[in-house]
Motif scaffolding. Structure first.
Motif, PDB file in Angstrom:
ATOM      1  N   UNK A 166     -32.829 -30.728 -58.928  1.00 15.82           N
ATOM      2  CA  UNK A 166     -31.682 -31.452 -59.457  1.00 15.82           C
ATOM      3  C   UNK A 166     -30.900 -32.229 -58.438  1.00 15.82           C
ATOM      4  N   UNK A 167     -31.325 -32.221 -57.033  1.00 19.68           N
ATOM      5  CA  UNK A 167     -30.851 -33.013 -55.967  1.00 19.68           C
ATOM      6  C   UNK A 167     -31.378 -34.150 -56.070  1.00 19.68           C
ATOM      7  N   UNK A 168     -32.796 -34.451 -56.623  1.00 17.15           N
ATOM      8  CA  UNK A 168     -33.256 -35.569 -56.630  1.00 17.15           C
ATOM      9  C   UNK A 168     -32.728 -36.744 -57.589  1.00 17.15           C
ATOM     10  N   UNK A 169     -32.312 -37.846 -56.926  1.00 18.31           N
ATOM     11  CA  UNK A 169     -31.903 -39.131 -57.602  1.00 18.31           C
ATOM     12  C   UNK A 169     -32.942 -40.143 -58.113  1.00 18.31           C
ATOM     13  N   UNK A 170     -33.014 -40.432 -59.237  1.00 21.58           N
ATOM     14  CA  UNK A 170     -34.204 -41.166 -59.831  1.00 21.58           C
ATOM     15  C   UNK A 170     -35.165 -40.737 -59.745  1.00 21.58           C
ATOM     16  N   UNK A 171     -36.374 -41.476 -59.901  1.00 20.99           N
ATOM     17  CA  UNK A 171     -37.794 -40.993 -59.940  1.00 20.99           C
ATOM     18  C   UNK A 171     -38.430 -40.606 -58.614  1.00 20.99           C
ATOM     19  N   UNK A 172     -38.934 -39.517 -58.676  1.00 18.08           N
ATOM     20  CA  UNK A 172     -39.825 -38.933 -57.210  1.00 18.08           C
ATOM     21  C   UNK A 172     -40.996 -40.089 -56.839  1.00 18.08           C
ATOM     22  N   UNK A 173     -40.698 -40.492 -55.682  1.00 18.60           N
ATOM     23  CA  UNK A 173     -41.814 -41.376 -55.144  1.00 18.60           C
ATOM     24  C   UNK A 173     -41.480 -42.876 -55.356  1.00 18.60           C
ATOM     25  N   UNK A 174     -40.706 -43.205 -56.141  1.00 23.53           N
ATOM     26  CA  UNK A 174     -40.368 -44.690 -56.558  1.00 23.53           C
ATOM     27  C   UNK A 174     -39.027 -45.268 -56.370  1.00 23.53           C
ATOM     28  N   UNK A 175     -38.154 -44.750 -54.987  1.00 19.79           N
ATOM     29  CA  UNK A 175     -36.887 -45.074 -54.952  1.00 19.79           C
ATOM     30  C   UNK A 175     -36.731 -46.180 -54.134  1.00 19.79           C
ATOM     31  N   UNK A 176     -37.641 -46.873 -53.575  1.00 21.00           N
ATOM     32  CA  UNK A 176     -37.468 -48.161 -52.616  1.00 21.00           C
ATOM     33  C   UNK A 176     -36.731 -49.114 -53.382  1.00 21.00           C
ATOM     34  N   UNK A 177     -37.054 -49.515 -54.618  1.00 26.44           N
ATOM     35  CA  UNK A 177     -36.329 -50.512 -55.313  1.00 26.44           C
ATOM     36  C   UNK A 177     -34.677 -50.351 -55.349  1.00 26.44           C
ATOM     37  N   UNK A 178     -34.690 -48.891 -55.863  1.00 26.67           N
ATOM     38  CA  UNK A 178     -33.195 -48.582 -55.947  1.00 26.67           C
ATOM     39  C   UNK A 178     -32.275 -48.517 -54.304  1.00 26.67           C
ATOM     40  N   UNK A 179     -33.031 -48.156 -53.584  1.00 28.72           N
ATOM     41  CA  UNK A 179     -32.281 -48.224 -52.089  1.00 28.72           C
ATOM     42  C   UNK A 179     -31.972 -49.659 -51.535  1.00 28.72           C
ATOM     43  N   UNK A 180     -32.852 -50.392 -51.893  1.00 25.90           N
ATOM     44  CA  UNK A 180     -32.733 -51.922 -51.595  1.00 25.90           C
ATOM     45  C   UNK A 180     -31.515 -52.513 -52.623  1.00 25.90           C
ATOM     46  N   UNK A 181     -31.509 -52.006 -53.645  1.00 24.88           N
ATOM     47  CA  UNK A 181     -30.290 -52.549 -54.614  1.00 24.88           C
ATOM     48  C   UNK A 181     -28.838 -51.758 -53.900  1.00 24.88           C
ATOM     49  N   UNK A 182     -28.962 -50.627 -53.625  1.00 22.07           N
ATOM     50  CA  UNK A 182     -27.464 -50.144 -53.295  1.00 22.07           C
ATOM     51  C   UNK A 182     -27.295 -50.640 -51.909  1.00 22.07           C
ATOM     52  N   UNK A 183     -28.137 -50.882 -50.943  1.00 23.95           N
ATOM     53  CA  UNK A 183     -27.848 -51.220 -49.578  1.00 23.95           C
ATOM     54  C   UNK A 183     -27.578 -52.858 -49.922  1.00 23.95           C
ATOM     55  N   UNK A 184     -28.196 -53.512 -50.622  1.00 30.05           N
ATOM     56  CA  UNK A 184     -27.604 -54.907 -50.916  1.00 30.05           C
ATOM     57  C   UNK A 184     -26.149 -55.061 -51.346  1.00 30.05           C
ATOM     58  N   UNK A 185     -25.653 -53.870 -52.182  1.00 32.13           N
ATOM     59  CA  UNK A 185     -24.526 -53.796 -52.419  1.00 32.13           C
ATOM     60  C   UNK A 185     -23.451 -53.283 -51.429  1.00 32.13           C
ATOM     61  N   UNK A 186     -23.919 -52.385 -50.529  1.00 35.25           N
ATOM     62  CA  UNK A 186     -23.258 -52.417 -49.082  1.00 35.25           C
ATOM     63  C   UNK A 186     -23.079 -53.506 -48.402  1.00 35.25           C
ATOM     64  N   UNK A 187     -24.109 -54.357 -48.033  1.00 35.82           N
ATOM     65  CA  UNK A 187     -24.210 -55.469 -47.336  1.00 35.82           C
ATOM     66  C   UNK A 187     -23.131 -56.341 -47.804  1.00 35.82           C
ATOM     67  N   UNK A 188     -22.954 -56.481 -49.262  1.00 31.64           N
ATOM     68  CA  UNK A 188     -21.928 -57.387 -49.664  1.00 31.64           C
ATOM     69  C   UNK A 188     -20.529 -56.921 -49.427  1.00 31.64           C
ATOM     70  N   UNK A 189     -20.369 -55.603 -49.606  1.00 28.44           N
ATOM     71  CA  UNK A 189     -19.330 -54.970 -49.101  1.00 28.44           C
ATOM     72  C   UNK A 189     -18.685 -55.364 -47.957  1.00 28.44           C
ATOM     73  N   UNK A 190     -19.704 -54.999 -46.848  1.00 29.16           N
ATOM     74  CA  UNK A 190     -19.456 -55.035 -45.519  1.00 29.16           C
ATOM     75  C   UNK A 190     -19.267 -56.609 -45.107  1.00 29.16           C
TER      76      UNK A 190
END
Length: 376
Positions: A220-244
């Motif tokens: 239950x601690x896994x967010x999203x699909x196992x093994x396919x999180x890189x696009x999700x990580x890139x999306x979230x970090x892009x949002x963090x970059x815009x905020x910073x």
């Protein structure tokens, strides 16, 4: 293109301006940063009470129906006061993972705590040998029956000393630099096997080296699909970059204003140094860099919901150019202030440090130039 803000966003900006002015004058911030805690939980509670922590979340998730533009407004005001409370790790990063890929149960468990201020997250993604590559992971999460067992080391985890939970990237399959086989987990920081070494950062925040030694987490601690999180990580970090980027714009604006005011007060040869044409030109260049940075931040923020390539082009262009502008404005501000600018007596030194560190977070100028060229 309409760059006008809504009435609600203007009200939020006005309220945050007052709050930052009241809570983040230079002497108060200096005392907070030097304290053992390094932050103020009461300020975090005040942000929750004002609804700031719930702004970017949909009403269905328990928030107030805002988005990236609202985070931009918040972060610009935070940048003006050099606010140290962990808005980006908790609201933008952890909130982003939960919004985009969290299950209904995960959203129910965590988002409410983020909104009311009771749950604080840190984003543990960077590794000593990662060099801005989110896929370069030595931290592993191996299946053990129905659970996962985490082992590894995460470096410079901003806000971790204050966090109750961690968002952790780990490799569930493949080799160290493979694009596939990457997963994201929510980990309770108090879990057995989580070891942290806390320290202050040069720009007044706090971070930790986080070590995972056979840390067991449930499926239950896994967010999203196992093994396919890189696009999700890139999306979230892009949002963090815009905020910073918005935070950097706020800090650059104050650094420029402080420099102009100092040039009117500091005298040489019996006249204010602001009368010297060469310094006037340099301060105009600082202002031009700031205005360009604001425009690029708007563009990157508005394109966060576009297709992946368009989003990444806009974000990398903003991060690279604003990284250059932050260096330029910070260095010019210090040079015009002279030796006084390097002392702890003036606030300008703290703005210089934050603008300098901005470049190293989520990829520096060179990294984002290369990403932009690769996408072009």
């Amino acid at each position: 293109m309409d760059f006008n803000f809504t009435e609600e966003q203007d009200m939020v900006r006005d309220g945050l301006t007052r709050m930052v002015r009241e809570n983040y004058d230079w002497d108060t911030r200096r005392g907070v940063v030097a304290s053992e805690a390094g932050w103020r939980p009461e300020v975090w509670a005040q942000l929750a009470e004002l609804g700031i922590l719930g702004m970017p979340f949909s009403e269905e998730d328990g928030g107030f129906g805002g988005g990236a533009v609202d985070s931009m407004v918040v972060m610009e005001e935070f940048g003006k006061g050099l606010v140290v409370e962990p808005f980006v790790p908790t609201v933008v990063c952890a909130g982003g993972f939960l919004k985009h890929a969290g299950t209904a149960a995960q959203k129910e468990e965590h988002i409410g705590g983020i909104v009311d201020g009771s749950r604080i997250f840190a984003f543990a993604y960077a590794e000593p040998r990662g060099r801005y590559d989110y896929a370069n992971l030595e931290t592993t999460a191996k299946k053990d029956g129905g659970d996962y067992v985490l082992n590894g080391h995460k470096a410079v985890v901003i806000g971790a000393p204050w966090a109750s939970h961690l968002i952790v990237t780990a490799r569930t399959s493949g080799e160290r630099t493979d694009k596939q086989g990457i997963s994201v987990f929510v980990v309770d920081k108090s879990a057995d096997g989580v070891v942290t070494r806390d320290y202050p950062t040069i720009d007044g925040r706090h971070a930790s080296e986080v070590y995972f030694e056979n840390v067991t987490v449930s499926p239950e601690a896994l967010i999203g699909e196992e093994g396919n999180a890189l696009p999700l990580i890139e999306r979230v970090t892009d949002e963090a970059i815009a905020a910073q980027c918005a935070e950097a714009c706020g800090a650059m604006k104050v650094a420029h204003t402080m420099t102009v005011e100092y040039s009117r007060q500091r005298k040489q040869f019996g006249v204010p140094i602001g009368k010297f044409q060469v310094l006037q030109h340099r301060m105009v260049d600082m202002y031009t860099e700031y205005e360009q940075s604001v425009s690029l931040t708007y563009l990157a923020t508005l394109r966060l919901d576009a297709d992946e390539r368009t989003r990444q082009l806009a974000v990398s262009a903003a991060k690279a150019r604003i990284g250059q502008a932050a260096h330029h404005i910070g260095q010019e501000a210090i040079q015009i202030h002279g030796g006084m600018g390097m002392t702890d007596e003036l606030a300008i030194g703290a703005y210089f440090k934050r603008l300098t560190i901005f470049d190293s977070e989520f990829g520096n100028v060179d990294h984002h130039m290369k990403r932009h060229i690769a996408l072009s």
